[in-house]
Design a protein around this motif. Sequence first.
Motif, short mmCIF file in Angstrom:
data_model
loop_
_atom_site.label_atom_id
_atom_site.label_comp_id
_atom_site.label_asym_id
_atom_site.label_seq_id
_atom_site.Cartn_x
_atom_site.Cartn_y
_atom_site.Cartn_z
N TYR A 13 -4.83 -4.57 0.94
CA TYR A 13 -6.02 -4.21 -0.12
C TYR A 13 -7.00 -5.25 0.35
O TYR A 13 -6.86 -6.19 1.14
CB TYR A 13 -5.22 -4.63 -1.31
N ASN A 15 -8.15 -7.91 -0.96
CA ASN A 15 -7.96 -9.41 -1.29
C ASN A 15 -6.88 -9.71 0.12
O ASN A 15 -6.37 -11.03 -0.27
CB ASN A 15 -7.11 -9.65 -2.53
N TYR A 17 -3.83 -8.60 0.63
CA TYR A 17 -2.35 -8.32 0.18
C TYR A 17 -1.76 -6.93 1.12
O TYR A 17 -2.53 -5.86 1.03
CB TYR A 17 -2.27 -7.97 -1.07
N ALA A 19 0.39 -4.39 1.55
CA ALA A 19 1.20 -3.60 0.42
C ALA A 19 2.17 -2.44 0.91
O ALA A 19 3.13 -2.12 0.62
CB ALA A 19 0.23 -3.16 -0.47
N ASP A 38 12.10 -1.17 -6.19
CA ASP A 38 11.58 -1.95 -6.96
C ASP A 38 10.15 -2.16 -7.51
O ASP A 38 9.55 -1.69 -6.54
CB ASP A 38 12.04 -3.44 -7.08
N SER A 39 9.72 -2.78 -8.62
CA SER A 39 8.32 -2.69 -9.02
C SER A 39 7.66 -3.53 -8.06
O SER A 39 7.99 -4.52 -7.57
CB SER A 39 8.31 -3.26 -10.34
N GLY A 40 6.64 -2.94 -7.64
CA GLY A 40 5.59 -3.95 -6.44
C GLY A 40 6.00 -3.37 -4.98
O GLY A 40 5.40 -4.08 -4.33
N CYS A 41 7.01 -2.49 -4.76
CA CYS A 41 7.11 -2.44 -3.20
C CYS A 41 6.41 -1.49 -2.45
O CYS A 41 6.47 -1.26 -1.25
CB CYS A 41 8.77 -1.96 -3.23
N GLY A 42 5.37 -1.02 -3.23
CA GLY A 42 4.30 -0.13 -2.52
C GLY A 42 4.37 1.48 -2.66
O GLY A 42 4.19 2.18 -1.78
N LYS A 43 5.22 1.87 -3.64
CA LYS A 43 5.54 3.31 -3.93
C LYS A 43 4.12 3.85 -4.29
O LYS A 43 3.68 4.86 -3.79
CB LYS A 43 6.37 3.43 -4.88
N SER A 44 3.41 3.40 -5.27
CA SER A 44 2.44 3.95 -5.84
C SER A 44 1.34 3.86 -4.86
O SER A 44 0.42 4.70 -4.67
CB SER A 44 2.05 3.10 -7.24
N THR A 45 1.03 2.93 -4.12
CA THR A 45 0.10 2.66 -3.11
C THR A 45 0.09 3.75 -2.10
O THR A 45 -0.81 4.41 -1.89
CB THR A 45 0.03 1.20 -2.30
#
Length: 368
Positions: A13, A15, A17, A19, A38-45
């Motif tokens: 990203y 910034n 990060y 991802a 888990d939440s934040g592991c890059g699935k949506s990205t």
Amino acid sequence: MAQLKFVDVNKVYPNGYHAVHDFNMEIGDGEFICLVGDSGCGKSTTLRMIAGLEDITSGDFYIDGVRANQMSSRDRGIAMVFQSYALYPHLTVYENLAFGLTLEGVDAEVIEEKVQATAKILGLTDYLERFPRALSGGQCQRVAVGRALIRKVNIFLMDEPLSNLDAKQRVTMRSEIKQIHRSVGATTIYVTHDQTEAMTMSDRIVVMKSGGYVQQIGTPYELYFYPKNLFVAGFIGEPPMNFIRGTVNGGKLEAYGLNIDLTPVVKDVKSIEGRAVVFAFRPEAIKPDKGAASYEIKSKVELTELLGDTTNVYATVGSEEKVNIILKVNPHRAPETGSDFTFYVPHTAAYVYDAETEEIVENDIERR
Ligand code: ADP
């Protein structure tokens, strides 16, 4: 239908990060793939890169053999269902469902047929004349799913589409989405943090870990019976796999008063001599009686939970130092709280992981 291919795809990203790290995968025509973690592991990205909503920082992404890194969202032939259902508030359910088809100039008769069929599948028939404000959250999500499913596209992208539904509706919708997938046949990428959802719906699952690292890609069967590392072993399965940590001494695991000969479940037991390892087995893999080729383990029962078809037994192993384990047993033969309980782990159901690398120790066990 579409084939997708990722070669060393990374997302950093603005910034800084990082991802998603080196995502590599080929997805076949019509496959149903779950990205789970888990939440934040890059699935949506990852999903958003497929959709063209996020730039790919490096690597190559192909749709049907064509490099698609720069392809506009519109040209990718995708329909997307998000967690937050963005329905048109001034349109009825019918109009919301019909919206995409109307834009595409589809015949009113065909639209009517498709809207009715989709509404029926999603249990929305009685709500077609309502506006979104007069629907529950779950119903809104159904409309959002319906709106994507009604259009003829090659790729469905779904980001936690069932997270706003209650448990019962989720189970129903799971099989409905599967049925729809079977009849529509579009390649589907489905993001969820719920391993049960991933296990029940997918042709193949991608398990991701925080930091955007792919841990294992495989069928639900492969991930359940052959988890390659501790993360996947602990993530897939509910209740999770039991882990007993110890050191290998003379080919045996020494921990919590146990003395487990690892020779039957490790190819080259000398290679792990002196190492810290994790002995693992699933709660449901244990047997109440000594069958052929199994480990005998003594435990103390702390608590039992009758679920109906099974009883979960929360127990400890060890006398001074203790480790908590969970066992699934036949409710008719469940031990009493506070009692000693001896159970057996078949060699075919035992896993050994290197505690440092977290990778499975080489074996050639057929887990049947
Ligand atoms: P998941 O879908 O698995 O919950 P995401 O793909 O949404 O995870 O996010 C992965 C990581 O990237 C998270 O740590 C998140 O905070 C971070 N992230 C997401 N979007 C941005 C952004 N626009 N800028 C910076 N970091 C982001």
